[in-house]
Design a protein around this motif. Sequence first.
Motif, PDB file in Angstrom:
ATOM      1  N   VAL A 113       0.821  -1.202  -0.209  1.00 15.74           N
ATOM      2  CA  VAL A 113      -0.023   0.021   0.152  1.00 15.74           C
ATOM      3  C   VAL A 113       0.763   1.161   0.116  1.00 15.74           C
ATOM      4  O   VAL A 113       0.736   2.299  -0.917  1.00 15.74           O
ATOM      5  CB  VAL A 113      -0.884   0.069   1.299  1.00 15.74           C
TER       6      VAL A 113
ATOM      7  N   TRP B 167      -5.301   2.335  -7.523  1.00 11.86           N
ATOM      8  CA  TRP B 167      -5.058   0.929  -7.039  1.00 11.86           C
ATOM      9  C   TRP B 167      -5.441  -0.453  -8.082  1.00 11.86           C
ATOM     10  O   TRP B 167      -4.500  -1.252  -8.160  1.00 11.86           O
ATOM     11  CB  TRP B 167      -6.027   0.756  -6.024  1.00 11.86           C
TER      12      TRP B 167
ATOM     13  N   THR C 287      -2.331  -2.580  -8.794  1.00  6.41           N
ATOM     14  CA  THR C 287      -2.200  -4.172  -8.262  1.00  6.41           C
ATOM     15  C   THR C 287      -2.192  -5.069  -9.883  1.00  6.41           C
ATOM     16  O   THR C 287      -1.406  -6.078  -9.665  1.00  6.41           O
ATOM     17  CB  THR C 287      -3.433  -4.441  -7.587  1.00  6.41           C
TER      18      THR C 287
ATOM     19  N   ILE D 207      -5.609 -12.611  -9.958  1.00  5.90           N
ATOM     20  CA  ILE D 207      -6.725 -12.131  -8.900  1.00  5.90           C
ATOM     21  C   ILE D 207      -7.713 -11.186  -9.379  1.00  5.90           C
ATOM     22  O   ILE D 207      -8.744 -11.546  -9.139  1.00  5.90           O
ATOM     23  CB  ILE D 207      -6.044 -11.893  -7.525  1.00  5.90           C
TER      24      ILE D 207
ATOM     25  N   PHE E  13     -17.617  -8.627 -10.282  1.00 10.98           N
ATOM     26  CA  PHE E  13     -16.507  -8.227  -9.531  1.00 10.98           C
ATOM     27  C   PHE E  13     -16.943  -7.658  -8.162  1.00 10.98           C
ATOM     28  O   PHE E  13     -16.356  -7.990  -7.059  1.00 10.98           O
ATOM     29  CB  PHE E  13     -15.783  -7.043 -10.162  1.00 10.98           C
TER      30      PHE E  13
ATOM     31  N   PRO F  75     -10.705  -5.268   4.190  1.00 13.01           N
ATOM     32  CA  PRO F  75     -12.265  -4.882   4.409  1.00 13.01           C
ATOM     33  C   PRO F  75     -13.104  -5.957   4.161  1.00 13.01           C
ATOM     34  O   PRO F  75     -12.709  -7.039   3.481  1.00 13.01           O
ATOM     35  CB  PRO F  75     -12.299  -3.781   3.539  1.00 13.01           C
TER      36      PRO F  75
ATOM     37  N   PHE G 134     -17.104  -6.421   1.944  1.00 13.18           N
ATOM     38  CA  PHE G 134     -18.106  -5.872   1.081  1.00 13.18           C
ATOM     39  C   PHE G 134     -19.349  -6.702   0.946  1.00 13.18           C
ATOM     40  O   PHE G 134     -18.969  -7.964   1.045  1.00 13.18           O
ATOM     41  CB  PHE G 134     -17.471  -5.518   0.054  1.00 13.18           C
TER      42      PHE G 134
ATOM     43  N   TYR H 121     -19.810  -1.427   3.076  1.00 16.18           N
ATOM     44  CA  TYR H 121     -18.514  -1.555   3.316  1.00 16.18           C
ATOM     45  C   TYR H 121     -17.979  -1.617   4.680  1.00 16.18           C
ATOM     46  O   TYR H 121     -18.304  -0.484   5.514  1.00 16.18           O
ATOM     47  CB  TYR H 121     -17.706  -0.135   2.573  1.00 16.18           C
TER      48      TYR H 121
ATOM     49  N   ARG I 234     -10.866   0.032   9.828  1.00 16.34           N
ATOM     50  CA  ARG I 234     -10.174   1.413  10.073  1.00 16.34           C
ATOM     51  C   ARG I 234     -11.028   2.467   9.760  1.00 16.34           C
ATOM     52  O   ARG I 234     -12.187   2.369   9.164  1.00 16.34           O
ATOM     53  CB  ARG I 234      -9.106   1.164   8.922  1.00 16.34           C
TER      54      ARG I 234
ATOM     55  N   LEU J 249     -11.471   5.790   5.553  1.00 17.78           N
ATOM     56  CA  LEU J 249     -11.170   5.377   4.198  1.00 17.78           C
ATOM     57  C   LEU J 249     -12.149   5.352   3.110  1.00 17.78           C
ATOM     58  O   LEU J 249     -12.139   4.862   1.957  1.00 17.78           O
ATOM     59  CB  LEU J 249     -10.377   4.167   4.373  1.00 17.78           C
TER      60      LEU J 249
ATOM     61  N   MET K 273     -11.522   6.623  -0.383  1.00 16.06           N
ATOM     62  CA  MET K 273     -10.634   5.668  -1.103  1.00 16.06           C
ATOM     63  C   MET K 273     -11.759   4.763  -1.580  1.00 16.06           C
ATOM     64  O   MET K 273     -11.331   4.373  -3.006  1.00 16.06           O
ATOM     65  CB  MET K 273      -9.736   4.908  -0.186  1.00 16.06           C
ATOM     66  N   VAL K 274     -12.642   4.359  -1.163  1.00 16.06           N
ATOM     67  CA  VAL K 274     -13.371   3.286  -1.730  1.00 16.06           C
ATOM     68  C   VAL K 274     -14.228   3.710  -2.825  1.00 16.06           C
ATOM     69  O   VAL K 274     -14.500   3.312  -4.060  1.00 16.06           O
ATOM     70  CB  VAL K 274     -14.415   2.785  -0.805  1.00 16.06           C
TER      71      VAL K 274
ATOM     72  N   LEU L 222     -11.817   3.828  -5.354  1.00 18.19           N
ATOM     73  CA  LEU L 222     -11.903   2.671  -6.123  1.00 18.19           C
ATOM     74  C   LEU L 222     -12.638   2.058  -6.930  1.00 18.19           C
ATOM     75  O   LEU L 222     -12.643   1.514  -8.122  1.00 18.19           O
ATOM     76  CB  LEU L 222     -11.884   1.308  -5.015  1.00 18.19           C
TER      77      LEU L 222
ATOM     78  N   LEU M 136     -12.619   0.884 -10.773  1.00 17.07           N
ATOM     79  CA  LEU M 136     -13.512  -0.090 -11.556  1.00 17.07           C
ATOM     80  C   LEU M 136     -14.322   0.091 -12.492  1.00 17.07           C
ATOM     81  O   LEU M 136     -14.595  -0.764 -13.691  1.00 17.07           O
ATOM     82  CB  LEU M 136     -14.042  -1.029 -10.354  1.00 17.07           C
TER      83      LEU M 136
HETATM   84  C1  HEM Z   1      -5.707  -7.871  -6.558  1.00 16.82           C
HETATM   85  C2  HEM Z   1      -6.032  -6.673  -6.167  1.00 16.82           C
HETATM   86  C3  HEM Z   1      -5.765  -6.045  -4.852  1.00 16.82           C
HETATM   87  C4  HEM Z   1      -4.873  -6.519  -3.762  1.00 16.82           C
HETATM   88  C5  HEM Z   1      -3.506  -7.276  -3.878  1.00 16.82           C
HETATM   89  C6  HEM Z   1      -5.313  -6.176  -2.389  1.00 16.82           C
HETATM   90  C7  HEM Z   1      -4.553  -5.741  -1.401  1.00 16.82           C
HETATM   91  C8  HEM Z   1      -4.842  -5.094  -0.292  1.00 16.82           C
HETATM   92  C9  HEM Z   1      -3.953  -5.036   0.826  1.00 16.82           C
HETATM   93  C10 HEM Z   1      -2.601  -5.518   0.893  1.00 16.82           C
HETATM   94  C11 HEM Z   1      -4.439  -4.008   1.580  1.00 16.82           C
HETATM   95  C12 HEM Z   1      -3.892  -3.559   2.995  1.00 16.82           C
HETATM   96  C13 HEM Z   1      -4.660  -4.387   4.199  1.00 16.82           C
HETATM   97  C14 HEM Z   1      -3.531  -4.873   5.326  1.00 16.82           C
HETATM   98  O1  HEM Z   1      -2.243  -4.620   4.865  1.00 16.82           O
HETATM   99  O2  HEM Z   1      -3.870  -5.211   6.212  1.00 16.82           O
HETATM  100  C15 HEM Z   1      -5.848  -3.822   1.075  1.00 16.82           C
HETATM  101  C16 HEM Z   1      -6.878  -2.904   1.686  1.00 16.82           C
HETATM  102  C17 HEM Z   1      -7.963  -2.472   1.308  1.00 16.82           C
HETATM  103  N1  HEM Z   1      -8.473  -3.208  -0.164  1.00 16.82           N
HETATM  104 FE1  HEM Z   1      -7.650  -4.358  -1.141  1.00 16.82          FE
HETATM  105  N2  HEM Z   1      -6.578  -5.351  -2.565  1.00 16.82           N
HETATM  106  C18 HEM Z   1      -6.906  -5.328  -3.868  1.00 16.82           C
HETATM  107  C19 HEM Z   1      -8.200  -4.977  -4.583  1.00 16.82           C
HETATM  108  C20 HEM Z   1      -8.988  -4.180  -3.906  1.00 16.82           C
HETATM  109  C21 HEM Z   1     -10.118  -3.779  -4.798  1.00 16.82           C
HETATM  110  C22 HEM Z   1     -10.458  -3.968  -6.192  1.00 16.82           C
HETATM  111  C23 HEM Z   1     -10.902  -3.089  -3.848  1.00 16.82           C
HETATM  112  C24 HEM Z   1     -12.161  -2.633  -4.046  1.00 16.82           C
HETATM  113  C25 HEM Z   1     -13.084  -2.212  -3.281  1.00 16.82           C
HETATM  114  C26 HEM Z   1     -10.172  -3.318  -2.432  1.00 16.82           C
HETATM  115  C27 HEM Z   1     -10.327  -2.520  -1.364  1.00 16.82           C
HETATM  116  C28 HEM Z   1      -9.590  -2.291  -0.206  1.00 16.82           C
HETATM  117  C29 HEM Z   1      -9.777  -1.463   0.800  1.00 16.82           C
HETATM  118  C30 HEM Z   1     -10.944  -0.390   0.898  1.00 16.82           C
HETATM  119  C31 HEM Z   1      -8.559  -1.523   1.626  1.00 16.82           C
HETATM  120  C32 HEM Z   1      -8.435  -0.426   2.988  1.00 16.82           C
HETATM  121  C33 HEM Z   1      -8.394  -1.526   4.120  1.00 16.82           C
HETATM  122  C34 HEM Z   1      -9.769  -1.371   4.971  1.00 16.82           C
HETATM  123  O3  HEM Z   1     -10.747  -0.640   4.367  1.00 16.82           O
HETATM  124  O4  HEM Z   1      -9.539  -1.670   6.304  1.00 16.82           O
HETATM  125  N3  HEM Z   1      -9.048  -3.898  -2.731  1.00 16.82           N
HETATM  126  N4  HEM Z   1      -6.183  -4.491  -0.228  1.00 16.82           N
END
Ligand code: HEM
Length: 184
Positions: A5, A73, A77, A85, A96, A117, A119, A133, A137, A140, A143-144, A147, A151
Amino acid sequence: MYGLVNRAIEDLVTQAYGSDVWERIKHEADVDIDVFVRMEAYPDDISYRLVAAASKVLEQSPDRILGDFGRFWPQYTGREGYGEILDAAGSSLWEFLFNLDELHSRVGLIYPNLQPPSFSCTDVTEQSLELHYYSERAGLAPMVVGLLEGLSLMFDTPVSIERTQCKEEGADHDAFRITKTIRD
Ligand code: HEM
């Protein structure tokens, strides 16, 4: 959060403003880390401080920085080796969004201490749905929104996004109504 991140924040800033500005942001954030290791878990505080410092140095609101980060993002990724993935999560925007938890479960196989997170989708029709969502945390949701915009571009499906529930205003979680703006 995992270094992946923080590296993405770095990439976003250096691509647009150059590495000198990134160094200024790290200095402002009081973050003395040369290279973020993507598989290493860093305290969340570091990511929040980087966003706050970027907001100050770039003179943009934190919500705008988070929105830009969210839009960035999916492409980031995809390019960093997680394209499969992303592909496995669906071939349409709706599919999706239904599979976001499944997507993070797969990510969790690579990043064992992931705190993802969660969903869920309700009130689903061809034209619109409500996306809920849940996160441990705070702050954020912008950020959504970014995102979802990223998408929407990825799937070439224009949508409008309306925040329907707000955790900061006392709701149990954040929610968004997503409506396709062009009929299928
Ligand atoms: C293959 C693609 C993706 C990867 C590798 C990925 C990976 C991660 C990682 C490493 C984190 C940090 C959480 C931590 O370190 O504990 C994270 C957080 C997050 N991801 Fe993904 N993610 C992907 C796709 C998505 C997509 C498409 C969304 C769309 C909604 C998304 C929504 C989020 C949000 C909102 C967080 C913030 C953490 C939270 O809200 O608590 N991610 N993701």
